[in-house]
Design an enzyme around this catalytic site. Sequence first.
Site, PDB file in Angstrom:
ATOM      1  N   HIS A  78       0.824  -1.206   0.000  1.00 34.41           N
ATOM      2  CA  HIS A  78       0.000   0.000   0.000  1.00 34.41           C
ATOM      3  C   HIS A  78       0.862   1.262   0.000  1.00 34.41           C
ATOM      4  O   HIS A  78       1.959   1.289   0.578  1.00 34.41           O
ATOM      5  CB  HIS A  78      -0.893   0.047   1.243  1.00 34.41           C
ATOM      6  CG  HIS A  78      -1.924  -1.031   1.299  1.00 34.41           C
ATOM      7  ND1 HIS A  78      -2.889  -1.200   0.329  1.00 34.41           N
ATOM      8  CD2 HIS A  78      -2.164  -1.996   2.228  1.00 34.41           C
ATOM      9  CE1 HIS A  78      -3.669  -2.211   0.647  1.00 34.41           C
ATOM     10  NE2 HIS A  78      -3.252  -2.723   1.804  1.00 34.41           N
ATOM     11  N   CYS A 113      -0.364   1.325  -5.897  1.00 36.87           N
ATOM     12  CA  CYS A 113      -1.405   2.076  -6.593  1.00 36.87           C
ATOM     13  C   CYS A 113      -0.974   3.509  -6.864  1.00 36.87           C
ATOM     14  O   CYS A 113      -0.156   4.076  -6.140  1.00 36.87           O
ATOM     15  CB  CYS A 113      -2.698   2.079  -5.776  1.00 36.87           C
ATOM     16  SG  CYS A 113      -3.463   0.447  -5.629  1.00 36.87           S
TER      17      CYS A 113
END
Length: 247
Positions: free
Chosen positions: A143, A211
């Site tokens: 993440h 991401c």
Amino acid sequence: MIESPTRRTNRASRRRPRPRVSVLGVLGELLLTAGVLVFLFLFWQLFWNDWVVRGEQNDRGSQISREWDDQASDAGHDDPIIPEQPDDGEVFAQLRVPRFGEDYVSQIAGGVSKAVTLDPIGLGHYPDTQMPGEDGNFAIAGHRNTHGAPLNKVAELQPGDAIVVETKDGWFTYRYRNTEYVQPSQVDVIAAVPGHPDEDPVDSVITLTSCNPFMSTAERIISYGVLESWTPRADGPPAALTDGVEG
């Protein structure tokens, strides 16, 4: 009889109409309160919680390193010792990147599911990719925000930065090469030769995936490094970790 000024004032005050409470006024106050609560929740979720979890992961990483030091033998190993493929959620290595901070360390476990690996542990290894030190692509995911945000600063990497993978037997030092941005469907970035799934590997590379943009899942940021050296645990940490960040 003449009324005193005080009595006249009190009577006038009693005759004043009370302010009316409007529906729009109440709704506005409720929305304002809700907005403040949402802001506080986002601050806690995206910043404060990440600081707390990041600190816990750093502390856990230091503890794991000490345990591996205690288990290590005095004999060095000139040839890299390749870890075995891990099970989902099984911690087998740690990532250390001086550019991310002197105390930064994040555990790497098998699999890339959020529930088993990424959320509770930190970084996950794509099961169909190579292990650290092998010819091919050691690809991991993590993440950029929430759950300790282990790849929060991945966009700050500079050419030549050290990306160090620590195992119980020693350290694999990679050097950052470049970054690209791709669509989530472009899975060939984790091929043995990134971007060229039909070619046979001749180099050992590491691929960090996360991401992008920050706080979005619209695309993926992909950062690559090339293996530079192997350092046995008996020899102590590599210079890349003791010399700090250049530039």
